[in-house]
Design an enzyme around this catalytic site. Structure first.
Site, short mmCIF file in Angstrom:
data_model
loop_
_atom_site.label_atom_id
_atom_site.label_comp_id
_atom_site.label_asym_id
_atom_site.label_seq_id
_atom_site.Cartn_x
_atom_site.Cartn_y
_atom_site.Cartn_z
N ASP A 33 12.55 -28.73 55.15
CA ASP A 33 12.00 -30.09 55.26
C ASP A 33 10.49 -30.08 54.97
O ASP A 33 9.84 -31.12 54.95
CB ASP A 33 12.33 -30.74 56.60
N GLU A 79 8.53 -18.19 63.34
CA GLU A 79 7.34 -18.72 62.64
C GLU A 79 6.08 -18.63 63.50
O GLU A 79 6.08 -19.05 64.67
CB GLU A 79 7.59 -20.18 62.21
#
Ligand code: KIV
Length: 297
Positions: A61, A199
């Protein structure tokens, strides 16, 4: 719009990715076969990345920020994700195709979340979906797996939580936060995910999580000890406008190359150097003789 994996033709499947975790060093000589993952959002890029041998193409996204010009990933819609996943699907032969569930598409009832994920598989041709979040996603991940949809988890800095996190900061820096991230990664595994993105976290924390999990970890800003690495394509090739994080190694400068090509084109058109006679079509000789110049198109 689906790509049935056929064993033996080099197609990367979910079990292939899972098996990378258990491959011993001796299976591949000196180094373990790390998982490679890049984002892709369109047909021509996906074709090049697939041909280059990237294991996983992720329709992230991040689409919203690097392609659609939004200032976060929050506005990205499910329709936009389906549209871009379809384009990537048409180009992808070998890589595993994973599509992100965008913000809002799984913050609804479990039934509706499953229906939304099914759209990415059925209409988009994704072979798996990625869902941001750890412990909070246990039920959802289990339901998706039950619906035959493989899930990639994503913990640490989760850009869809940007308002709650207060910015794009490295996560897991305090002892409590680190323990929470370990619990999140473990929860994703227990719920049935086949891999998890880690992440923006300290490399030693990512290494510890990688060592403890039975599923592969794919790091971005999480150091070299993960089972694989993912980067945003536009960062990799120097197409990102503005700031890029320090982990985003740039392998090419396509911005400079595109600007050079476009301004050379403008210069050539304005000076009459483009198109040349060799780049033009010509009438047959008899027609040229009989048609006065003014009547020719
Ligand atoms: O949306 C995205 O591109 C991602 C990757 C950075 C992991 O989630």
């Amino acid at each position: 719009m689906s790509a049935a994996p056929r064993a033996g033709n080099g197609k990367i499947t979910v079990p292939d990715i899972l098996s990378r975790k258990s491959q011993s060093l001796s299976d591949f000589g000196e180094t373990k076969r790390k998982i490679t993952c890049l984002t892709a959002y369109d047909y021509p890029t996906a074709r090049l990345l697939d041909d280059a041998g990237v294991d996983i193409l992720l329709v992230g996204d991040s689409l919203g920020m690097v392609v659609l010009g939004y200032d976060s990933t929050l506005p990205v819609t499910l329709d936009e994700m389906v549209h871009h996943t379809r384009a990537v699907r048409r180009a992808t032969r070998r890589a595993l195709l994973v599509a992100d569930m965008p913000y809002g598409s799984f913050h609804v009832s479990l039934d509706e979340s499953v229906r939304n994920a099914v759209r990415l598989v059925k209409e988009g041709g994704a072979e798996a979906v990625k869902v941001e979040g750890g412990e909070r996603r246990i039920e959802l991940i289990a339901r998706l797996v039950e619906a035959e949809i493989p899930v990639m988890g994503h913990v640490g800095l989760t850009p869809q939580s940007i308002n709650a996190l207060g910015g794009f900061h490295v996560q897991g820096k305090s002892a409590d936060a680190a323990r929470q991230l370990e619990r999140d990664a473990r929860a994703v595994e227990v719920a049935g995910a086949f891999a998890v993105v880690l992440e923006s976290m300290p490399r030693d924390l990512a290494a510890r999580i990688t060592e403890k999990l039975r599923i592969p970890t794919v790091g971005i800003g999480a150091g070299p000890d993960c089972d694989g690495q993912v980067l945003v394509f536009h960062d990799l090739v120097g197409l990102t406008a503005g700031h890029t994080p320090k982990f985003a190694r740039q392998y090419a400068n396509l911005s400079a190359e595109i600007t050079r090509a476009a301004s050379e084109f403008c210069g050539d058109v304005r000076s009459g150097r483009f198109p040349s006679d060799a780049e033009s079509f010509h009438s047959a000789a008899e027609l040229r003789e009989h048609l006065p110049l003014s009547e020719r198109a």
